[in-house]
Write a protein that holds these residues in place. Structure first.
Motif, PDB file in Angstrom:
ATOM      1  N   TRP A 200      41.022  35.382  39.153  1.00  0.00           N
ATOM      2  CA  TRP A 200      41.387  36.068  37.923  1.00  0.00           C
ATOM      3  C   TRP A 200      40.551  35.610  36.723  1.00  0.00           C
ATOM      4  O   TRP A 200      40.581  36.252  35.669  1.00  0.00           O
TER       5      TRP A 200
ATOM      6  N   ARG B 179      47.581  46.788  38.417  1.00  0.00           N
ATOM      7  CA  ARG B 179      48.204  46.802  39.733  1.00  0.00           C
ATOM      8  C   ARG B 179      47.867  48.079  40.512  1.00  0.00           C
ATOM      9  O   ARG B 179      47.817  48.070  41.744  1.00  0.00           O
TER      10      ARG B 179
ATOM     11  N   ASP C 224      49.116  40.388  45.266  1.00  0.00           N
ATOM     12  CA  ASP C 224      47.951  39.684  44.727  1.00  0.00           C
ATOM     13  C   ASP C 224      47.219  38.881  45.788  1.00  0.00           C
ATOM     14  O   ASP C 224      46.004  39.034  45.981  1.00  0.00           O
TER      15      ASP C 224
END
Length: 412
Positions: A145, A157, A15
């Motif tokens: 996000w 992902r 991330d």
């Protein structure tokens, strides 16, 4: 014109690696990567090189372990903080320290914004941003996000892995992990993936490989081990007669607790944002310290002071969990806690055995326990006259008798 500078809380995972590159492209900015060493051990290996290869203009990897133990963990344990009766707040207490250092770096580097990789569903976004608001309200906070454009670009992902491959970002992830982990000096947490099913048995023998800090209680030594913790004004200062810093205390207790399978918690908790979530925690050293501290208080703390402090534990724990570490109400509560700990001094002996922390003795030079008064034998001090209890009970019973009479008359 000089480029904008953004300080990113960077872990080196998928991330934050993707976010680093995305920030650089989207904002045409210099990205300063910051990683706080708060006890992640080998998770920090190679992070600086990776961040620079990913596009960071500068990297900070700061050893904050001493500060974490001294100024965050120990004051919280003095307060007896326990969220929803189970959680020792290992992740919660780390976030204000990380955010505090981010703010300091941002000011030193002339950055205009800080960024984090916390999702829009969790507690960490709140903790990071409330700390920034309290310490540096002038800084912009970028929360990827919560941006619709970011979520559209990375709905899962697979898209993040593809982006990483396209930009030459080295990541270990090739498929969804079965769970996520967060480690520091106080604990390690596990959530998401298979753990999202609250009926899933995380303690089953088949899941032993998940745990990092502790052995399963059934695999712990068959022989109990005794340990003595020495306290001064509510803080542990020595173990088995050896003086230690707060950091050394935590490291030593983690090793002891992990060896004996202590400190595993599996719970469904209430997030600040409104949903319930399931978390599995390992807090071996913290569990020993929490138990020892409570036993030390039982001998040395005044009853009314203890009851007052205990009444505030849910409030204090909620403030830590929800990210209000630097809020004025937490600071005010901490002042009360500090006052309550002035006589919490002495030694606690514990027995560690297969996941259990068992009290095995407590002593103090400022003990409030007087065996001459508490004895069931004759009291040589004459400090307590048993006949006095008659009037004491009669006065406390008066309101109960009056209320009973009212109910009886009403029933006629």
């Amino acid at each position: 014109m000089a480029k904008q500078k953004i300080v990113l809380a960077y872990s080196g995972g998928l991330d934050t690696s993707v976010i680093l590159t995305w920030l650089k492209e989207t904002y045409d900015a210099e990205i300063i990567a910051f990683t706080a060493d708060i006890g992640q051990k080998d998770e920090l290996d190679g992070l600086e090189e990776k961040a620079l290869k990913t596009g960071a203009s500068k990297v900070y990897i700061d050893d904050l372990r001493d500060e974490f133990a001294r100024d965050f963990i120990f004051p919280m344990f003095q307060a007896g903080a326990l969220y929803e009766g189970q959680y020792l707040l290992g992740t919660s207490i780390a976030r204000p320290l990380i955010a505090k250092r981010m703010v300091e770096i941002a000011r030193a580097e002339g950055a205009t914004a800080i960024a984090h990789g916390a999702t829009g569903k969790g507690n960490d976004q709140v903790r990071f941003e409330l700390t920034a608001a309290a310490l540096a309200p002038e800084l912009e906070v970028i929360a990827q996000w919560r941006l619709e454009s970011f979520r559209e670009q990375f709905p899962g992902r697979a898209e993040m892995i593809a982006y990483a491959e396209k930009h030459g970002i080295q990541v270990q992830a090739t498929a969804a992990k079965p769970y996520s982990m967060d480690r520091n000096l106080l604990h390690i947490s596990f959530e998401s993936g298979m753990l999202e099913d609250p009926w899933f048995d995380a303690s089953h023998e088949s899941n032993k490989e998940m745990y990092v800090l502790s052995v399963a209680p059934e695999d712990a030594p068959d022989q109990a081990e005794y340990v003595e913790l020495e306290f001064e004004q509510g803080n542990c200062v020595a173990i088995n007669g050896k003086r230690m810093s707060p950091l050394q205390v935590m490291e030593t207790l983690n090793e002891l607790g992990g060896k004996h399978g202590i400190g595993r918690v599996d719970m469904v908790e209430n997030r600040f944002v409104g949903m319930k979530s399931r978390g599995v925690y390992e807090t071996p050293g913290g569990t020993i310290l929490f138990t020892a501290h409570r036993k030390m208080e039982s001998l040395t703390m005044d009853r009314e002071v203890m009851q007052l402090r205990d009444s505030l534990i849910p409030r204090y724990s909620g403030l830590v969990y929800n990210g209000f570490w630097f809020a004025p109400e937490r600071l005010a509560l901490q002042a009360l806690v500090t006052e309550s700990q002035k006589n919490v001094t002495g030694t606690v002996r514990l027995k560690l055995y297969k996941g259990n922390v068992i009290g095995a003795g407590v002593k103090s030079p400022v003990s409030l326990y007087n065996p001459n008064i508490a004895t069931m034998e004759a009291d040589p001090t004459q400090a307590y006259n048993q006949s006095d209890a008659t009037g004491f009970i009669r006065l406390n019973a008066l309101r109960l008798k009056v209320a009973s009479g009212v109910r009886q008359n009403a029933g006629k």
